[in-house]
Scaffold this motif. Sequence first.
Motif, PDB file in Angstrom:
ATOM      1  N   VAL A 150       7.241  -3.390   6.357  1.00 18.71           N
ATOM      2  CA  VAL A 150       8.497  -2.824   5.882  1.00 18.71           C
ATOM      3  C   VAL A 150       8.147  -1.562   5.105  1.00 18.71           C
ATOM      4  CG1 VAL A 150      10.537  -3.186   4.434  1.00 18.71           C
ATOM      5  CG2 VAL A 150       9.528  -5.128   5.637  1.00 18.71           C
ATOM      6  N   LEU A 151       8.761  -0.441   5.462  1.00 19.66           N
ATOM      7  CA  LEU A 151       8.566   0.813   4.735  1.00 19.66           C
ATOM      8  C   LEU A 151       9.611   0.885   3.629  1.00 19.66           C
ATOM      9  CD1 LEU A 151       8.249   3.125   7.866  1.00 19.66           C
ATOM     10  CD2 LEU A 151       6.382   2.347   6.407  1.00 19.66           C
ATOM     11  N   LEU A 152       9.165   1.191   2.414  1.00 22.08           N
ATOM     12  CA  LEU A 152      10.069   1.215   1.260  1.00 22.08           C
ATOM     13  C   LEU A 152       9.781   2.417   0.376  1.00 22.08           C
ATOM     14  CD1 LEU A 152       9.779  -2.556   0.290  1.00 22.08           C
ATOM     15  CD2 LEU A 152      11.712  -1.473   1.425  1.00 22.08           C
ATOM     16  N   THR A 153      10.716   2.691  -0.517  1.00 18.66           N
ATOM     17  CA  THR A 153      10.504   3.706  -1.532  1.00 18.66           C
ATOM     18  C   THR A 153      10.884   3.117  -2.884  1.00 18.66           C
ATOM     19  OG1 THR A 153      11.018   5.950  -2.249  1.00 18.66           O
ATOM     20  CG2 THR A 153      12.786   4.754  -1.170  1.00 18.66           C
ATOM     21  N   ALA A 154      10.086   3.411  -3.878  1.00 15.69           N
ATOM     22  CA  ALA A 154      10.345   2.938  -5.231  1.00 15.69           C
ATOM     23  C   ALA A 154      11.040   4.017  -6.052  1.00 15.69           C
ATOM     24  CB  ALA A 154       9.045   2.522  -5.906  1.00 15.69           C
ATOM     25  N   SER A 155      10.913   5.249  -5.615  1.00 15.26           N
ATOM     26  CA  SER A 155      11.500   6.391  -6.311  1.00 15.26           C
ATOM     27  C   SER A 155      11.407   7.586  -5.356  1.00 15.26           C
ATOM     28  CB  SER A 155      10.726   6.687  -7.602  1.00 15.26           C
ATOM     29  OG  SER A 155       9.475   7.267  -7.305  1.00 15.26           O
ATOM     30  N   PRO A 156      11.983   8.707  -5.726  1.00 16.12           N
ATOM     31  CA  PRO A 156      11.831   9.879  -4.852  1.00 16.12           C
ATOM     32  C   PRO A 156      10.380  10.332  -4.710  1.00 16.12           C
ATOM     33  CG  PRO A 156      13.643  10.213  -6.385  1.00 16.12           C
ATOM     34  CD  PRO A 156      12.932   8.963  -6.819  1.00 16.12           C
ATOM     35  N   ARG A 157       9.488   9.822  -5.527  1.00 16.22           N
ATOM     36  CA  ARG A 157       8.077  10.222  -5.484  1.00 16.22           C
ATOM     37  C   ARG A 157       7.160   9.156  -4.888  1.00 16.22           C
ATOM     38  NH1 ARG A 157       6.489  14.454  -8.799  1.00 16.22           N
ATOM     39  NH2 ARG A 157       8.136  15.285 -10.091  1.00 16.22           N
ATOM     40  N   THR A 158       7.583   7.893  -4.889  1.00 15.27           N
ATOM     41  CA  THR A 158       6.685   6.791  -4.546  1.00 15.27           C
ATOM     42  C   THR A 158       7.148   6.087  -3.285  1.00 15.27           C
ATOM     43  OG1 THR A 158       6.229   6.498  -6.892  1.00 15.27           O
ATOM     44  CG2 THR A 158       5.566   4.714  -5.432  1.00 15.27           C
ATOM     45  N   TYR A 159       6.260   6.032  -2.296  1.00 11.55           N
ATOM     46  CA  TYR A 159       6.545   5.426  -0.994  1.00 11.55           C
ATOM     47  C   TYR A 159       5.483   4.383  -0.713  1.00 11.55           C
ATOM     48  CZ  TYR A 159       9.346   9.584  -0.843  1.00 11.55           C
ATOM     49  OH  TYR A 159      10.245  10.561  -1.162  1.00 11.55           O
ATOM     50  N   ILE A 204       0.852  -1.190   0.000  1.00  9.49           N
ATOM     51  CA  ILE A 204       0.000   0.000   0.000  1.00  9.49           C
ATOM     52  C   ILE A 204       0.888   1.239   0.000  1.00  9.49           C
ATOM     53  CG2 ILE A 204      -0.268  -0.065   2.523  1.00  9.49           C
ATOM     54  CD1 ILE A 204      -3.183   1.010   1.991  1.00  9.49           C
ATOM     55  N   GLY A 205       0.542   2.192  -0.861  1.00  9.00           N
ATOM     56  CA  GLY A 205       1.425   3.337  -0.938  1.00  9.00           C
ATOM     57  C   GLY A 205       0.818   4.555  -1.588  1.00  9.00           C
ATOM     58  N   MET A 206       1.711   5.493  -1.822  1.00  3.98           N
ATOM     59  CA  MET A 206       1.329   6.775  -2.397  1.00  3.98           C
ATOM     60  C   MET A 206       2.424   7.249  -3.342  1.00  3.98           C
ATOM     61  SD  MET A 206       2.173   9.400   0.725  1.00  3.98           S
ATOM     62  CE  MET A 206       2.511  10.825  -0.281  1.00  3.98           C
ATOM     63  N   ARG A 207       2.019   8.067  -4.286  1.00  3.51           N
ATOM     64  CA  ARG A 207       2.969   8.707  -5.193  1.00  3.51           C
ATOM     65  C   ARG A 207       2.733  10.204  -5.123  1.00  3.51           C
ATOM     66  NH1 ARG A 207       3.748  10.942 -10.229  1.00  3.51           N
ATOM     67  NH2 ARG A 207       5.695  10.327 -11.243  1.00  3.51           N
ATOM     68  N   ILE A 208       3.782  10.948  -4.879  1.00  6.51           N
ATOM     69  CA  ILE A 208       3.703  12.409  -4.862  1.00  6.51           C
ATOM     70  C   ILE A 208       3.775  12.879  -6.312  1.00  6.51           C
ATOM     71  CG2 ILE A 208       4.805  14.544  -4.107  1.00  6.51           C
ATOM     72  CD1 ILE A 208       5.958  12.892  -1.732  1.00  6.51           C
ATOM     73  N   ASN A 209       2.670  13.391  -6.813  1.00  7.31           N
ATOM     74  CA  ASN A 209       2.637  13.865  -8.198  1.00  7.31           C
ATOM     75  C   ASN A 209       3.150  15.290  -8.331  1.00  7.31           C
ATOM     76  OD1 ASN A 209       1.600  11.418  -9.134  1.00  7.31           O
ATOM     77  ND2 ASN A 209      -0.495  12.051  -8.707  1.00  7.31           N
ATOM     78  N   HIS A 210       2.943  16.094  -7.295  1.00  5.99           N
ATOM     79  CA  HIS A 210       3.412  17.484  -7.281  1.00  5.99           C
ATOM     80  C   HIS A 210       4.053  17.764  -5.920  1.00  5.99           C
ATOM     81  CE1 HIS A 210      -0.059  17.691 -10.194  1.00  5.99           C
ATOM     82  NE2 HIS A 210       0.994  18.028 -10.936  1.00  5.99           N
ATOM     83  N   PHE A 211       5.375  17.832  -5.883  1.00  9.10           N
ATOM     84  CA  PHE A 211       6.073  18.057  -4.612  1.00  9.10           C
ATOM     85  C   PHE A 211       5.634  19.347  -3.930  1.00  9.10           C
ATOM     86  CE2 PHE A 211       9.320  15.043  -6.215  1.00  9.10           C
ATOM     87  CZ  PHE A 211       9.374  14.213  -5.116  1.00  9.10           C
TER      88      PHE A 211
END
Length: 169
Positions: free
Chosen positions: A62-71, A23-30
Motif C-alpha cells: 500500500v502506498l501512503l503519505t504521512a505529510s506533503p513531505r513524507t511518502y 519503508i519510505g522517504m522524507r523530502i527535506n528540501h523540495f
Amino acid sequence: MFAKPIPGRTTAAREGDAVVLLIGMRINHFWAVHQWLPVMLSMFRMLGELARDPDRGLMGRVLLTASPRTYYVVQYWESKEKLYAYASAVGLLHHKVWGIVNRKERSGRVRGHVGLWHEAYVAPEGSYESIYFDMPEFGLGAANGVVPVERRGRYAKDRFAHRSGSATP
C-alpha cells in the motif's frame, strides 16, 4: 479502475506470522528534485521488480503519505527470510541502490535533501487481527485475501485467538 467494496465485515485470511515492512522517504528540501526524485523512482522500480517475480515473497503493498513531505510503502511479505533475501540479492535493484546510497554517504555527497527510513515487524500468529467493513480488499487483506469475519470471530479477542488449523469459532 476502482475495486468494488465487499459488503459486510471481512477479515484478513492470513495464516501464520505476518511480516510487515514500512519503508519510505522524507523530502527535506523540495527544491532539490535532483536528489529526491531518483529515490522515489527507485522505489517504484523495486516494486515493479518484485511484482514481476512473486516468488521473491512480496505479497502486497500500500502506498501512503504521512505529510506533503513524507511518502512510504507498507509491504506485506511471506517471511522475514524472503525479505532479507531480496534486500541482499546482489543482482537485484535494492542491492544496487543501497550501494549508491552508501557510496554517497561515505564520500560526503549526502546533503540531507532526502531522508530514508524503514521499520520491519514480524507479528506472530495470534498477535494481529483485522476487520474491514464495506471495503475492497486492502492492506493485509489484499495481500492474503479476506474471509467473512465470522470465520475468525466477530470480536477482536476472537480474531486474535485464531490459529492456523484451529476449529472455526
